[in-house]
Design a protein around this motif. Structure first.
Motif, PDB file in Angstrom:
ATOM      1  N   SER A 206       0.846  -1.189   0.000  1.00 10.30           N
ATOM      2  CA  SER A 206       0.000   0.000   0.000  1.00 10.30           C
ATOM      3  C   SER A 206       0.886   1.245   0.000  1.00 10.30           C
ATOM      4  O   SER A 206       1.439   1.631   1.038  1.00 10.30           O
ATOM      5  CB  SER A 206      -0.911  -0.022   1.230  1.00 10.30           C
ATOM      6  OG  SER A 206      -1.757   1.090   1.238  1.00 10.30           O
ATOM      7  N   ILE A 209       1.060   5.025   2.287  1.00  9.74           N
ATOM      8  CA  ILE A 209       1.437   5.191   3.685  1.00  9.74           C
ATOM      9  C   ILE A 209       2.642   6.113   3.873  1.00  9.74           C
ATOM     10  O   ILE A 209       2.955   6.490   4.996  1.00  9.74           O
ATOM     11  CB  ILE A 209       1.708   3.829   4.359  1.00  9.74           C
ATOM     12  CG1 ILE A 209       3.010   3.194   3.866  1.00  9.74           C
ATOM     13  CG2 ILE A 209       0.550   2.893   4.184  1.00  9.74           C
ATOM     14  CD1 ILE A 209       3.376   1.934   4.595  1.00  9.74           C
ATOM     15  N   GLY A 279      -7.704   4.366  15.181  1.00 11.57           N
ATOM     16  CA  GLY A 279      -7.152   3.224  14.477  1.00 11.57           C
ATOM     17  C   GLY A 279      -7.028   1.953  15.295  1.00 11.57           C
ATOM     18  O   GLY A 279      -6.377   1.004  14.849  1.00 11.57           O
ATOM     19  N   SER A 383     -12.851   4.119   7.763  1.00  8.27           N
ATOM     20  CA  SER A 383     -11.409   3.877   7.703  1.00  8.27           C
ATOM     21  C   SER A 383     -10.643   4.947   8.460  1.00  8.27           C
ATOM     22  O   SER A 383     -10.902   6.146   8.295  1.00  8.27           O
ATOM     23  CB  SER A 383     -10.918   3.859   6.250  1.00  8.27           C
ATOM     24  OG  SER A 383     -11.506   2.802   5.531  1.00  8.27           O
ATOM     25  N   ASN A 385      -6.514   5.884   9.335  1.00  9.30           N
ATOM     26  CA  ASN A 385      -5.110   5.569   9.055  1.00  9.30           C
ATOM     27  C   ASN A 385      -4.229   6.500   9.872  1.00  9.30           C
ATOM     28  O   ASN A 385      -4.392   7.718   9.838  1.00  9.30           O
ATOM     29  CB  ASN A 385      -4.814   5.729   7.560  1.00  9.30           C
ATOM     30  CG  ASN A 385      -3.374   5.428   7.216  1.00  9.30           C
ATOM     31  OD1 ASN A 385      -2.520   6.293   7.285  1.00  9.30           O
ATOM     32  ND2 ASN A 385      -3.099   4.196   6.840  1.00  9.30           N
ATOM     33  N   ASN A 408       2.831   2.348  10.276  1.00  5.42           N
ATOM     34  CA  ASN A 408       1.546   2.692   9.680  1.00  5.42           C
ATOM     35  C   ASN A 408       0.497   1.716  10.172  1.00  5.42           C
ATOM     36  O   ASN A 408       0.744   0.501  10.245  1.00  5.42           O
ATOM     37  CB  ASN A 408       1.619   2.661   8.151  1.00  5.42           C
ATOM     38  CG  ASN A 408       0.343   3.168   7.514  1.00  5.42           C
ATOM     39  OD1 ASN A 408      -0.564   2.395   7.235  1.00  5.42           O
ATOM     40  ND2 ASN A 408       0.257   4.475   7.305  1.00  5.42           N
ATOM     41  N   THR A 410      -3.748   0.806   9.712  1.00  4.52           N
ATOM     42  CA  THR A 410      -5.003   1.026   8.986  1.00  4.52           C
ATOM     43  C   THR A 410      -6.134   0.272   9.673  1.00  4.52           C
ATOM     44  O   THR A 410      -6.008  -0.919   9.973  1.00  4.52           O
ATOM     45  CB  THR A 410      -4.896   0.562   7.530  1.00  4.52           C
ATOM     46  OG1 THR A 410      -3.821   1.255   6.898  1.00  4.52           O
ATOM     47  CG2 THR A 410      -6.183   0.834   6.774  1.00  4.52           C
ATOM     48  N   ASP A 412     -10.001  -0.600   9.029  1.00  3.42           N
ATOM     49  CA  ASP A 412     -11.098  -0.623   8.062  1.00  3.42           C
ATOM     50  C   ASP A 412     -12.263  -1.416   8.651  1.00  3.42           C
ATOM     51  O   ASP A 412     -12.177  -2.638   8.814  1.00  3.42           O
ATOM     52  CB  ASP A 412     -10.664  -1.273   6.746  1.00  3.42           C
ATOM     53  CG  ASP A 412      -9.709  -0.399   5.957  1.00  3.42           C
ATOM     54  OD1 ASP A 412      -9.799   0.832   6.086  1.00  3.42           O
ATOM     55  OD2 ASP A 412      -8.870  -0.951   5.222  1.00  3.42           O
TER      56      ASP A 412
END
Length: 933
Positions: A206, A209, A279, A383, A385, A408, A410, A412
């Motif tokens: 991804s 980030i 998060g 979401s 992040n 990082n 994430t 979701d």
């Protein structure tokens, strides 16, 4: 001992400069990088002086210099280096409190001695020459974006930057496709260390980030050299983040966005807690630590009371909550500090960055109309992040130590509601899914570079650790059914499908944890060959990966003998599994996890290489050598069997050669041959079977999968009409042996998406890249500042597969994931002395095969769509602030996957094509403000 004292001094200074805000003194500075004109290699120990003063220094191990404490005015810089023609550059302007960036290239002096010849030039001309050299001197066919270009663009993260690279396409705003090949055929490195896959069910990284303002440079190599990792075919994406900033600064950014399909619309979800916005799940969804084991549940070891107690310990909130989708929000804080030590050329730098993003998106009326289903879905995704980057670097003498860290996370959280008809069952269907996925990546790299002797040789070493976590706590799914023929009767009602437990209606608790350890050692030695300067390079590298994946499929099976069974099955979702129903004995606890659904895996890759960079005369250059990689992968299911275990060993010899002929100072001809690999990911090997409720299919790996070997050849013509501009034409050919592809395995009449090795695959194509100002139309200031750029790729692929033992319908077809064409185009203009920048971008990717067809279920195709983005950036408040406006996916074309039943290569429902998935994602509009102190 001396270096230890320097390091201690630097660390003490770092604590001071990071805590306190530094005010610029009433002076400025000049800094930059000195490189070899022909090879692009940075030069160590070049003497840089301010003419007429005693101020000066030697370039460090990165070829960089920084002269501080200069009063406002214009200066003459003198560059001298043994064996190279010196340069005297005038017009280098210093402004109070500013850092003037000035890169220089030096040419070998041939038989001349130092100081015999000194070339005089101007600041502007030399800056252009340095940019030309950077463009032309790559050893491989590559495309890149420097920090200077990124500064002038409104790109927020690395995935935005990659949109500007020739032949690159971004999917889902984060995954990169190079030359039309699927993302599993790319590899990525961050600060010299390989990046692991961030996705649980695919080989992909991804790229959103990494904030763009922390990128030093980004290079996509489309051909290989021995010092690059071998496991790529499309491209090797190399990201280098900054370590020592040019100036002390603090930067703060805020932004908000609007999605036409989502923002301010009714937003449905499961239970939401405050920690979701940061998060992290608060832990309520996790499987209790004392929950009964699978063997106890299926072995009948639990009493009725124990089973009821266990069910009551599981999360029990099945209610659907209604809110309003808020605008997308993002925040960024970046701190940069640099300390130049006055009594030496030593320097310490630190960069710290924190990012936050939150979005709430809705996919309305997702159409799924194929074979036996006619469904319409609404998907709501919340979401969050969060990201952090902390880089530290210390240069002393001819050495440099860096310590770079990135984190990082994430979050979701998705809710899906489905309504429609299933013709096989002759039932109206309502289906609900609550699905949370928490993903995190932590990566830390310690690297050292040290110059040896006086001949510009150097040694580079690195140690890296990475951790990947994918946590999916309590994915809940349930289906209701109704018989259409019961209309008008008391039985015409939706009844919960709780009579049996399957992967379609169970609760999934899964966790993936992977640790990566890597180390590398490289040695570079300048030598003389054939009367010309050459570079010899050798190195060793090792990567060890260790993964553990656990999955539990738990369900509540209805007790048909319960007196309330029928009434409870008619309950709405919020009370279907209420405690009164559980306590009344309406359900039995069930666990349908298979032995192969959990696994452990590890792999070890050892690599070594030898490489020569030769120049033949003034115009020819050959970079050639060989890389040898040894790879071992071991994977075992929870209860290993010959059908679920993997223990494969490979030793591969990988030659490569890249030849460049410079017709003129502005024109290169390139040709290359190289051999690369594609190794199966752990998930592609694991027999783990997971039901994908969006694809309406099981996803399962193949333990018999083997690595693919690819022979590649490229040719390219490139012309640089002006600095920062390019016209190029490329052709390439790739021959795959055992290409890794996904297909519909439907031998048992149900669809399982798994993987195969295709015997023979041939891919060939051409690329055109054009980046040019429009001043060739007319010599006006407006057209000179208007840049038109486009890259067009036309690609043909053909797969021939032996059908023996595999339930495949098409034995000759295009390659899975390979797009037949890619179009990227854009228009860029700078107004008001570069204070206002405008960008218009267009992208279209041709129809591509996503999943190869089985006998019962055809191939799945993805229809092309047009994407138009607009970006405007305005610098304000003495250029310290910047306001950006982005309009993304303005046309809002449908994203469609389908069965091409009439084989006309177009999506048309009226002609019988069946829809796997089709929806409009909505257009995105955002405004952000960034200010640098």
């Amino acid at each position: 001992m001396k270096s230890q004292l320097h390091l201690k001094k630097a660390l003490i200074t770092a604590l001071f400069v990071i805590i306190g805000a530094t005010v610029f003194a009433q002076t400025g500075k000049i800094s930059g990088k000195v490189s070899d004109k022909k090879t692009g290699e940075t030069l160590i120990g070049v003497t840089v002086k301010i003419k007429g003063t005693t101020k000066g220094m030697a370039t460090d191990v990165d070829g960089k210099y920084s002269i501080t404490g200069l009063a406002t005015g214009k200066y003459i810089l003198v560059f001298q280096y043994v064996g190279y023609t010196g340069k005297e550059i005038s017009g280098v302007e210093v402004v109070t409190g500013k850092n003037t960036i000035f890169d220089v290239i030096l040419d070998e002096a041939g038989g001349q001695k130092l100081n015999e010849v000194v070339i005089q030039g101007s600041f502007k001309k030399e800056s252009i020459n340095a940019l030309y050299a950077q463009q032309k001197n790559s050893a491989v066919i590559s495309d890149g974006v420097s920090s200077e270009i990124i500064k002038r663009s409104p790109d927020k993260n690395t995935s935005d930057v990659l949109k500007r690279v020739s032949g690159a396409t971004i999917q889902d705003n984060k995954f990169v496709v190079i030359r039309g090949l699927s993302d599993r055929y790319n590899t990525a490195t961050l600060d010299g260390a390989s990046l692991p896959s961030t996705e649980p069910n695919r080989k992909a990284f991804s790229f959103d980030i990494v904030p763009s303002n922390l990128v030093e440079n980004l290079i996509v190599s489309k051909t290989a050299t021995p010092d690059l990792p071998a496991d790529f075919t499309g491209g090797a994406i190399q990201i280098s983040t900054k370590d020592i900033p040019d100036n002390n600064f603090i930067s703060i950014g805020v932004g908000a966005g609007y999605n036409s399909a989502s923002t301010f619309k009714n937003f449905k979800s499961g239970v939401r807690t405050a920690t979701d916005y940061f998060g992290f799940d608060n832990g309520d969804k996790s499987l209790p630590s004392n929950f009964p084991s699978r063997n106890r549940i299926i072995g009948g070891a639990l009493t009725t009371e124990q089973g009821i107690a266990a069910m009551n310990r599981l999360p029990s909130d099945w209610k659907t909550y209604n809110n309003t989708a808020l605008p997308t929000q993002n925040y960024q804080f970046t701190l940069g500090r640099v300390k130049d030590f006055k009594d030496s050329n030593n320097k310490f730098g630190a960069l710290i960055s924190l990012t936050y993003r939150n979005s709430q998106t809705i996919s309305n009326d997702v159409i799924r109309d194929y074979v036996n289903v006619d469904y319409h879905d609404n998907i709501y995704k919340f979401s969050t992040n969060i990201g952090a980057l902390a880089n530290f670097a210390y240069t002393y003498g001819k050495s440099k130590i860096t310590f770079k860290n990135i984190y990082n996370r994430t979050f979701d959280d998705q809710y899906l509601s489905r309504a429609g008809y299933n013709s096989d069952r002759n039932r109206d269907i309502k289906f609900y899914a609550f699905d949370l996925m928490q993903k995190s990546l932590f990566k830390s790299t310690l690297e050292g570079t040290h110059a040896l002797g006086e001949n510009n040789s150097k040694i580079n070493w690195s140690l890296s650790y990475a951790n990947i976590l994918n946590d999916q706590p309590d994915q809940k799914k349930i289906s209701y059914q109704r018989n259409p023929s019961d209309i008008g009767t008391d039985n015409y009602a939706y009844i919960a499908s709780t009579g049996t437990v399957s992967k379609e209606n169970s609760r999934l608790f899964s966790k993936l944890n992977e640790n990566n350890f890597s180390g590398g050692l490289n040695y570079t030695l300048p030598v003389k060959m054939f009367g010309q300067g050459a570079t010899f390079k050798t190195g060793l590298n090792s990567i060890y990966r260790d993964r553990k994946f656990d999955a539990r499929f738990i369900g509540f099976r209805a007790n048909s003998s319960s007196p309330d069974a029928d009434a409870i099955s008619r309950r709405p979702l919020r009370s279907l599994y209420a405690k009164d129903a559980i306590n009344s004995g309406a359900y039995f606890l069930d666990d349908i996890s298979a032995d192969a659904d959990s696994y452990t895996a590890h792999s070890l890759t050892n690599a070594g290489y030898l490489m020569l960079d030769n120049k033949f005369g003034e115009k020819s250059r050959l970079v050639w050598g060989v890389r040898v990689e040894q790879f071992n992968v071991v994977l075992d299911a929870k209860v290993p069997t010959p059908q679920t275990s993997v223990d494969d060993n490979y030793i591969d010899v990988l030659p490569s050669a890249n030849y460049t002929y410079s017709l003129t100072d502005k024109i290169n001809l390139r040709a290359s041959y190289y051999r690369t690999l594609a190794r199966p990911e752990f998930r592609e090997l694991a027999s783990t079977s997971i039901y994908d409720y969006e694809l309406l299919a099981l996803q399962q790996g193949n333990p018999n999968l083997k690595e693919a070997k690819i022979d590649n050849a490229d040719i390219r013509f490139e012309f640089y009409p002006q600095a920062g501009q390019i016209i190029s034409v490329s052709a390439f050919y790739k021959k795959f042996n055992n290409a890794i592809e996904s297909f519909n395995s439907d031998g048992g009449s149900s669809r399982i998406i798994t993987y195969i090795n295709s015997d023979k695959v041939n891919v060939y194509g051409v690329e055109l890249e054009f980046r040019k100002s429009l001043d060739f139309i007319a010599k006006t200031d407006f057209l000179e500042k208007t840049i038109f750029y486009t890259n067009l790729s036309l690609i043909k692929s053909k797969v021939e597969t032996n059908n023996t033992g595999i339930n495949l319908k098409d034995t000759s077809r295009p390659m899975v994931g390979q797009a037949p064409y890619i179009i990227n185009a854009g228009l860029q203009h700078s107004f008001l002395s570069d204070k206002l920048n405008f960008n218009a971008l267009y992208n279209r990717v041709g129809r591509k095969l996503n999943v190869a067809g089985g006998v019962l279920f055809p191939a799945i195709w993805e229809a092309p769509r047009n994407v138009v983005d607009l970006q405007v950036a305005l610098k304000v408040i003495k250029n310290k602030g910047e306001i950006k406006f982005n309009a993304g996916d303005i046309l809002n074309n449908r994203i469609t996957q389908y069965y091409d039943n009439d084989s006309d290569k177009k999506y048309n429902r009226a002609k019988g094509d069946e829809t796997i998935s089709s929806y409009k994602p909505g257009s995105n509009y955002s405004v952000s403000f960034n200010y640098t102190f």
